[in-house]
Write an enzyme that holds these catalytic residues in place. Structure first.
Site: not given
Length: 388
Positions: A66, A69, A126
C-alpha cells in the site's frame, strides 16, 4: 567579492552556526555505524536535498504493497492543484471499486463520495475501494491511471518503479524501491503542504465507521507527521515515515519487515540514528547575491551572481565546521545574460573531498548594450586576449 573572500566568508559562517568546536570534534569521532535493520531494504534520506544518509538494498525492486497509494494520492492532489478535479466533486462508486479486496473504506456501490473524503480514506484508512474509485474518476479506469502513475514516476526519477494498479495489490510487474518511495515522499512533502497535513491525522470517521491510521509512529513520536504503511504477504510490512526535529526533516522508508510492530520499531531506529548523529545547515538561500561578475557588451558591466538552489549540507555532527568553499565564475561573460543562466559554480570541500557542487547563476538579466558599447568592449577583449 573574489573567490578568496567568498571562501573565507563561508568558513567563518560555519563555526558560528554549529556546535562549539571542541564538543563537535568529540561527537564526530563518536559517530557509530548505522543500525542494521531486520528488513529487506531501507533508506534514510534528508528531505530537503534528497541526500541518502543510510541505506541497504535501497534500489532493489520489491513489491511496495500500500505504499503504492502514496503515488495515487500524489496524482490526485496534482489534479486538484491543476484544476482538473475539485475536492467537492462527487465520485460515483463503481462495482469494480466496491468489489476491490484488501483494506477498505467501506464505500457502497452506486453511492457518491466526495474527492476529499476519498483522499482521506486512501491516506488514513488505506482503502483499496476508495483508491480505485478515485483512480476511475480521474482516469476512467485503473489501467489508464496506472499509466499516469508510471509517467509521474519517471518525472520524479523513480527509476526502479513500475505500477500496474493504484492500490498495491500483488502483481509480478508491480514494484518499487525504498529509494524511489523516498523520492516520492519528498515530492508529497514539499509540493503540497496543505494536503500533506492529512498524513498526520490519526483517524478518520466516515459513514459511521472510525478507522485509525496504521502508522504507529504518529502515537509514539510527536515529531513524526506522516506518511504511510503497507502490507501484503509478498511485500511484508512496509512503512514510509517523516519527522522534523530542530529544523531538519528526515524521511525513512522500510520494506519487508515481519509485523506492524516491527516496521514501526525499525523505522524508529533509522530516524533516531539520523537525528542523533547528523545535522543540517543551510548556508545560503537561492537568489541571494554572493558576488558580481563582469559582463562584456552589456547595458551593465556587472551581473549579480547567486545560487540556483539553497546551499544546504547534512553531515555527521561536528563536520560542518570543517567545510570550505570556493567560487569560480566564467571568465568572459558576454551580454545578453538571462536571469537564471549558469555563470559559474560553488564547490564545497571537507578537507580534500568535494562534498557538494552548486550552480552559480545570474539572479538578474543583463541586456545587450548599444553599438558603441559593443564595439568598445570588442576592442578591449582583443587586447585582453593578447596579454592574458
Amino acid at each position: 567579492m573574489n573567490i578568496t573572500t567568498f571562501a573565507k566568508r563561508l568558513c567563518l559562517l560555519v563555526p558560528l552556526l554549529t556546535a562549539p568546536a571542541a564538543w563537535a570534534a568529540d561527537v564526530a569521532q563518536m559517530v557509530p555505524a548505522p543500525p542494521q535493520l531486520a528488513a529487506k531494504a531501507y533508506v534514510l534520506m534528508e528531505a530537503n536535498s534528497g541526500q541518502v544518509l543510510v541505506e541497504s538494498n535501497s534500489d532493489e525492486r520489491l513489491p511496495p504493497a500500500s505504499l503504492t497509494k502514496l503515488m495515487s494520492a500524489y496524482i490526485a492532489t496534482l489534479e486538484i492543484r491543476r484544476g482538473q478535479i475539485k475536492e467537492t466533486d462527487m465520485v460515483n462508486v463503481s462495482e469494480n471499486a466496491w468489489r476491490t479486496g484488501g483494506s477498505r473504506m467501506f464505500i457502497k456501490v452506486g453511492s457518491q463520495v466526495s474527492v476529499s473524503d476519498l483522499l482521506h480514506g486512501i491516506i488514513i484508512q488505506s482503502g483499496n475501494d476508495a483508491t480505485v474509485a478515485l483512480a476511475e474518476h480521474i482516469a476512467g479506469s485503473e489501467d489508464a491511471f496506472a499509466d499516469m502513475m508510471n509517467a509521474q514516476a519517471q518525472k520524479l526519477g523513480m527509476v526502479n518503479s513500475h505500477f500496474m494498479n493504484p492500490t498495491g495489490l500483488p502483481d509480478p510487474e508491480h514494484y518499487s524501491s525504498a529509494h524511489d518511495i523516498g523520492l516520492l515522499a519528498r515530492a508529497i512533502i514539499h509540493e503540497d503542504p496543505a494536503h500533506y497535513a492529512i498524513y498526520s491525522q490519526k483517524e478518520f470517521f466516515w459513514n459511521g465507521i472510525k478507522q485509525p491510521n496504521r502508522n504507529l509512529l504518529l502515537w509514539r513520536d510527536k515529531t513524526v507527521d506522516g506518511l504511510k504503511t503497507g502490507h501484503t504477504d509478498a511485500a511484508g510490512y512496509c512503512m514510509a515515515a517523516s519527522a522534523v526535529r530542530d529544523g531538519m526533516r528526515l524521511i525513512a522508508v522500510v520494506f519487508g519487515t515481519t509485523s506492524d510492530q516491527a516496521r514501526a520499531a525499525e523505522t524508529q531506529k533509522l530516524l533516531t540514528y539520523g537525528f542523533r548523529f547528523y545535522e543540517t545547515q543551510t548556508f545560503y538561500k537561492s537568489g541571494t547575491e554572493l558576488a558580481k561578475a563582469s559582463v562584456w557588451k552589456g547595458t551593465s558591466s556587472e551581473v549579480k551572481a547567486g545560487l540556483a538552489e539553497d546551499l544546504t549540507m547534512t553531515l555527521p555532527r561536528g563536520q560542518l565546521k570543517n567545510l570550505q568553499a570556493s567560487m569560480t565564475l566564467n571568465p568572459q561573460l558576454t551580454a545578453p545574460i538571462e536571469k537564471g543562466q549558469v555563470i559559474g559554480k560553488v564547490e564545497v570541500k571537507n578537507g580534500d573531498k568535494v562534498v557538494e557542487t552548486k550552480d552559480l547563476v545570474a539572479i538578474e538579466a543583463v541586456d545587450e548594450g548599444g553599438i558603441f558599447r559593443r564595439i568598445w568592449d570588442s576592442i578591449r577583449l582583443f587586447f585582453y586576449g593578447l596579454f592574458n
